[in-house]
Design a protein around this motif. Structure first.
Motif, PDB file in Angstrom:
ATOM      1  N   GLY A  34       4.587  -0.520  -3.954  1.00  0.00           N
ATOM      2  CA  GLY A  34       3.663  -1.297  -4.768  1.00  0.00           C
ATOM      3  C   GLY A  34       4.015  -2.770  -4.762  1.00  0.00           C
ATOM      4  O   GLY A  34       4.212  -3.392  -3.708  1.00  0.00           O
ATOM      5  N   THR A  49       2.801   0.098 -14.996  1.00  0.00           N
ATOM      6  CA  THR A  49       2.906   1.143 -13.977  1.00  0.00           C
ATOM      7  C   THR A  49       4.365   1.517 -13.691  1.00  0.00           C
ATOM      8  O   THR A  49       4.625   2.618 -13.186  1.00  0.00           O
ATOM      9  CB  THR A  49       2.241   0.697 -12.669  1.00  0.00           C
ATOM     10  OG1 THR A  49       2.824  -0.554 -12.248  1.00  0.00           O
ATOM     11  CG2 THR A  49       0.752   0.494 -12.867  1.00  0.00           C
ATOM     12  N   LYS A  65       0.817  -1.212   0.000  1.00  0.00           N
ATOM     13  CA  LYS A  65       0.000   0.000   0.000  1.00  0.00           C
ATOM     14  C   LYS A  65       0.849   1.260   0.000  1.00  0.00           C
ATOM     15  O   LYS A  65       0.322   2.371   0.017  1.00  0.00           O
ATOM     16  CB  LYS A  65      -0.932  -0.005   1.211  1.00  0.00           C
ATOM     17  CG  LYS A  65      -1.958  -1.136   1.186  1.00  0.00           C
ATOM     18  CD  LYS A  65      -2.818  -1.142   2.438  1.00  0.00           C
ATOM     19  CE  LYS A  65      -3.800  -2.312   2.414  1.00  0.00           C
ATOM     20  NZ  LYS A  65      -4.631  -2.371   3.653  1.00  0.00           N
ATOM     21  N   THR A  66       2.162   1.094  -0.003  1.00  0.00           N
ATOM     22  CA  THR A  66       3.063   2.232  -0.056  1.00  0.00           C
ATOM     23  C   THR A  66       3.506   2.477  -1.492  1.00  0.00           C
ATOM     24  O   THR A  66       3.011   1.837  -2.435  1.00  0.00           O
ATOM     25  CB  THR A  66       4.290   1.976   0.828  1.00  0.00           C
ATOM     26  OG1 THR A  66       5.047   0.883   0.271  1.00  0.00           O
ATOM     27  CG2 THR A  66       3.863   1.608   2.248  1.00  0.00           C
ATOM     28  N   ARG A  67       4.454   3.376  -1.682  1.00  0.00           N
ATOM     29  CA  ARG A  67       4.962   3.670  -3.018  1.00  0.00           C
ATOM     30  C   ARG A  67       5.698   2.489  -3.630  1.00  0.00           C
ATOM     31  O   ARG A  67       5.924   2.449  -4.843  1.00  0.00           O
ATOM     32  CB  ARG A  67       5.900   4.874  -2.950  1.00  0.00           C
ATOM     33  CG  ARG A  67       5.207   6.175  -2.541  1.00  0.00           C
ATOM     34  CD  ARG A  67       6.183   7.323  -2.479  1.00  0.00           C
ATOM     35  NE  ARG A  67       6.839   7.544  -3.758  1.00  0.00           N
ATOM     36  CZ  ARG A  67       7.807   8.448  -3.966  1.00  0.00           C
ATOM     37  NH1 ARG A  67       8.228   9.198  -2.952  1.00  0.00           N
ATOM     38  NH2 ARG A  67       8.353   8.577  -5.159  1.00  0.00           N
TER      39      ARG A  67
END
Length: 633
Positions: free
Chosen positions: A265, A384, A261-263
Motif C-alpha cells: 500500500g 487502514t 498496488k501490492t499489500r
C-alpha cells in the motif's frame, strides 16, 4: 527565540513547584471522611470547583459523611481513552507506519513549496502533535498537503526581509484563522462552493504539482517563472535533460505505481523512494553521475527545531495567503472528516476538526514548520493500518522526531528525483476523470465554470485563484437561489379548503388573489418576485391581492421596495393590497419603511400558530370589500 529544551525545563520546574506546594499543605490538612485522606485547602477548593462546574453531586451517606466521587473532565477523559493499554499495540504499529511514510511525504512537500525540505518534515511532526487532542475525528492526521504547499510556493516569501521567519509566521496566522473559523462554526461555508468550482480547482492543483516537479524529475534547469512555462521549456529542449536523473526519477515513479498496488500500500511509496535513493548513490559511485539530493538544497540538522516567535510586521501582508490556506484546509479537512470519521466518537464535526488543524498550524509555525491541514493520505493510512485511538498519531510524531534526531544524514541523502516521482504520483491521483465527466454532463454553464476555475488556478497565484473560486461559488449560489423563487396562488374553496394553482398573469377587476412566494426572499430575488406578480392595469379596478409571507423572518429593503411599488400600482388602478405576515421582525420592518402606512394598518394581518386561519380572515375581508365595491357600481 527560545529552544524547546528551555521550555520543557520551565514546565517541569513549574510542575515540581506546584507539587511541593500541595505537599506542604497536605501535611497539615485535616483528614476527610472514613478513608482518612488528607486534602490540602487548595486541592479541596479545586475539587469543589470542578464538581460545581461539571454538575457531579456530592455523595452524602446517612450519617452525614461524604464518600469519594471521581471527577473526570472531558479533556482528561479523552486523554485516558487515547492512551489505552488495550489498544497500544495496534496504535504503536499504525503510528510507526504513518511516521515512516510521512518522512518522504514531508520532505517532498517542502520541496514543492519551494522552502527548506525540513520545514515540511517539522510541519508533519508538530502538526500531528499539536492537533492530535483537538480534532473531533480520532484518525485525522494533520500534516502537509500538496495543495497547501502550492499556495505557499505562490506566496513569494522571498520578498520578505526574513523569508524563513515569514514562512513560520504564515503558519501561525493560518492557524489562528482556522481556530476562529472552527469556533464560530464556519465549516458550513463549504456548501457555497459549487462542485464545478471544486472539481476544476482540485484538478488544476494536481496538474500544478505534476508540472512543478518535472524539472526535479529530469534534472532540467529552466529560467521560466511559471510551472506551465517550465513544462513548455522542457518539451522544447529535451536535450538538456540529465539522463541519469531522469532514469532515477522515472524508475522511482514506475516502482511506486507497482508497489502501491501490492499489500504494501502506502509503504510502497516509501520503499520506492529508498530504492531510488540507493540507485542514485550507486550511479554516483559507478558512473560518476551527479544526482541532486535533499542535502544539496538545504542544510539538514541533526536536532529538533527551536521555538521561534512570529514576525509581527509581516502579518498584514500574509492575511490573504492565510485565508486561502485556511479555505483549502477547510475543503480538504471536510473530505477527511467524512472519510475517516469514527462512529464511536459521535457525529463528525467539521468545525472541531478545523480547530484541530488550526492548533496544528500554530504548533508547526512555532517550531519552524510550514502550514498544514488534514491529510487524506495520512489519515487513510492510519485507519487502514489498524489504529484504534488517536494515540497512533502521537506515536507517528515521536517516530518522526527519532528519525530526525538519529538519522539526519540518511534524510539528507534522499534523492530529489525520487521525491519528485512521489509528488507526481500524488498530483496524478488528485485528477479525477470521473468527477470531470460528471460536471461536463450537467451542462455548458457548469462545464464553463469548471474550465474557468481550472485555467485561473494554472495561470494566477494559487492563493488568489482560491479566492476567485470562492467568489465564483458565492455568485453562482446567489444567482441560483434568486432564480428558485416561485410565486403560487392559494385558492380557497367554498368548504374552506385551500389548494395551490398558478397565479394569473393579469389581475382582473374585483378578483381576490392570494399569493404565496416560495424560496429565498433576499435582495437578489427581488426582481424575480416582481416579475411573477400579476400585471395590474385599468381593468384591475376593485381587485384585492393578498400577499402571504408565512415563514419569512426578515426582508431586505429591495423586497420591501418591490412590495411598495406594487401597492402603489394597485392603488393607482383602484385595487388594493393586503399583507399577511407571521414574523414580528417583518412587521416592524414594514412600519419603519412606511409600508404599513402605505397599504393601511387595517390591511396588514399578523399570522399565528394556526395554519391558514389569518389568511382566511383576510380573504373574507377582501370578499366583503369587492362585494361592497360591486354594490356601489
Amino acid at each position: 527565540m527560545f529552544g524547546w529544551p528551555l521550555g520543557m525545563t520551565l514546565l517541569c520546574s513549574t510542575l515540581r513547584a506546584s507539587w511541593n506546594h500541595i505537599g506542604t499543605e497536605r501535611a497539615t490538612a485535616p483528614r476527610d471522611g472514613r478513608l482518612g485522606l488528607r486534602h490540602p485547602p487548595a486541592a479541596r477548593a479545586m475539587f469543589d470547583h470542578v464538581r460545581g462546574r461539571t454538575g457531579y453531586p456530592r455523595n452524602v451517606s446517612n450519617d452525614g459523611r461524604r464518600s469519594v466521587t471521581r471527577v473526570t473532565s472531558p479533556a482528561v477523559a479523552r486523554v485516558r481513552r487515547a492512551f489505552s493499554r488495550k489498544t497500544i499495540k495496534q496504535d504503536a504499529s499504525a503510528g510507526v507506519v504513518l511516521g515512516i511514510e510521512s518522512i518522504p511525504d514531508g520532505l517532498a512537500n517542502g520541496i514543492l513549496a519551494g522552502v527548506n525540505p525540513m520545514a515540511g518534515l517539522y510541519a508533519y511532526m508538530y502538526g500531528m502533535a499539536g492537533g492530535v487532542f483537538f480534532t473531533g475525528s480520532a484518525f485525522m492526521a494533520v500534516g502537509v498537503t500538496g495543495a497547501m504547499a502550492l499556495v505557499v510556493a505562490d506566496t513569494n516569501l522571498s520578498g520578505y526581509a526574513d523569508p524563513t521567519r515569514a514562512l513560520f509566521t504564515l503558519s501561525i496566522v493560518t492557524g489562528v484563522v482556522m481556530v476562529l473559523a472552527g469556533v464560530f462554526k464556519l465549516g458550513r461555508l463549504i456548501r457555497f462552493v459549487p462542485t464545478a468550482v471544486m472539481t476544476g480547482f482540485v484538478a488544476a492543483v494536481g496538474v500544478n504539482i505534476v508540472l512543478g516537479q518535472l524539472a526535479n524529475l529530469t534534472g532540467f534547469e529552466s529560467q521560466a517563472s511559471n510551472r506551465v512555462l517550465v513544462a513548455l521549456d522542457l518539451v522544447t529542449h529535451p536535450g538538456e535533460i540529465d539522463v541519469w536523473t531522469a532514469v532515477v526519477g522515472v524508475g522511482t515513479f514506475l516502482l511506486i505505481s507497482v508497489l502501491t498496488k501490492t499489500r504494501l500500500g502506502a509503504l510502497g511509496m516509501v520503499l520506492a523512494v529508498v530504492v531510488g535513493t540507493v540507485a542514485a548513490l550507486l550511479l554516483g559511485s559507478l558512473v560518476n553521475a551527479t544526482i541532486a539530493s535533499v542535502s544539496d538544497i538545504a542544510e539538514i540538522s541533526g536536532g529538533l527545531p527551536w521555538l521561534v516567535l512570529p514576525d509581527l510586521a509581516a502579518i498584514p501582508s500574509l492575511v490573504v495567503p492565510a485565508l486561502s490556506l485556511a479555505f483549502v484546509g477547510l475543503i480538504q479537512g471536510a473530505a477527511v472528516t467524512a472519510a475517516v470519521a469514527n462512529p464511536a466518537d459521535g457525529p463528525a464535526s467539521v468545525s472541531r476538526d478545523f480547530v484541530g488543524q488550526g492548533v496544528g498550524n500554530m504548533a508547526s509555525g512555532l517550531f519552524q514548520g510550514m502550514p498544514v491541514g488534514g491529510s487524506m493520505s495520512g489519515s487513510t493510512l492510519l485507519s487502514t493500518a489498524g489504529a484504534k485511538t488517536r494515540t497512533a498519531i502521537a506515536i507517528a510524531a515521536v517516530t518522526m522526531a527519532l528519525v530526525v534526531l538519529l538519522l539526519a544524514d540518511v534524510v539528507g541523502a534522499v534523492a530529489m528525483p525520487a521525491l519528485a516521482a512521489l509528488l507526481i504520483t500524488v498530483g496524478l491521483s488528485a485528477i479525477k476523470p470521473g468527477a470531470i465527466r460528471s460536471v461536463l454532463k450537467t451542462g455548458p454553464f457548469q462545464a464553463t465554470l469548471m474550465a474557468v476555475t481550472f485555467g485561473l488556478t494554472l495561470i494566477i497565484p494559487l492563493h488568489f485563484a482560491v479566492l476567485v473560486g470562492v467568489s465564483l461559488g458565492i455568485i453562482l449560489f446567489v444567482a441560483e437561489a434568486s432564480n428558485k423563487l416561485v410565486v403560487r396562488q392559494l385558492v380557497i374553496g367554498e368548504d374552506g379548503d385551500m389548494r395551490e394553482d398558478d397565479p394569473p398573469r393579469d389581475l382582473l377587476g374585483r378578483a381576490v388573489v392570494i399569493l404565496q412566494p416560495y424560496g429565498s426572499l433576499f435582495f437578489a430575488s427581488a426582481p424575480t418576485l416582481e416579475e411573477q406578480l400579476p400585471r395590474v392595469s385599468k381593468a384591475s379596478t376593485g381587485a384585492v391581492v393578498i400577499l402571504r409571507l408565512r415563514g419569512v423572518d426578515q426582508m431586505g429593503l429591495s423586497l420591501i421596495g418591490v412590495i411598495a411599488r406594487y401597492a402603489r400600482k394597485l392603488a393607482a388602478n383602484g385595487a388594493s393590497l393586503k399583507i399577511v405576515a407571521s414574523s414580528p421582525q417583518v412587521l416592524i420592518q414594514f412600519e419603519h419603511e412606511g409600508l404599513t402606512d402605505l397599504v393601511g394598518a387595517a390591511n396588514v394581518y399578523r399570522g399565528n400558530e394556526w395554519l391558514g386561519r389569518t389568511v382566511r380572515v383576510a380573504y373574507a375581508d377582501a370578499q366583503k370589500a369587492t362585494t361592497t365595491t360591486k354594490g356601489d357600481d
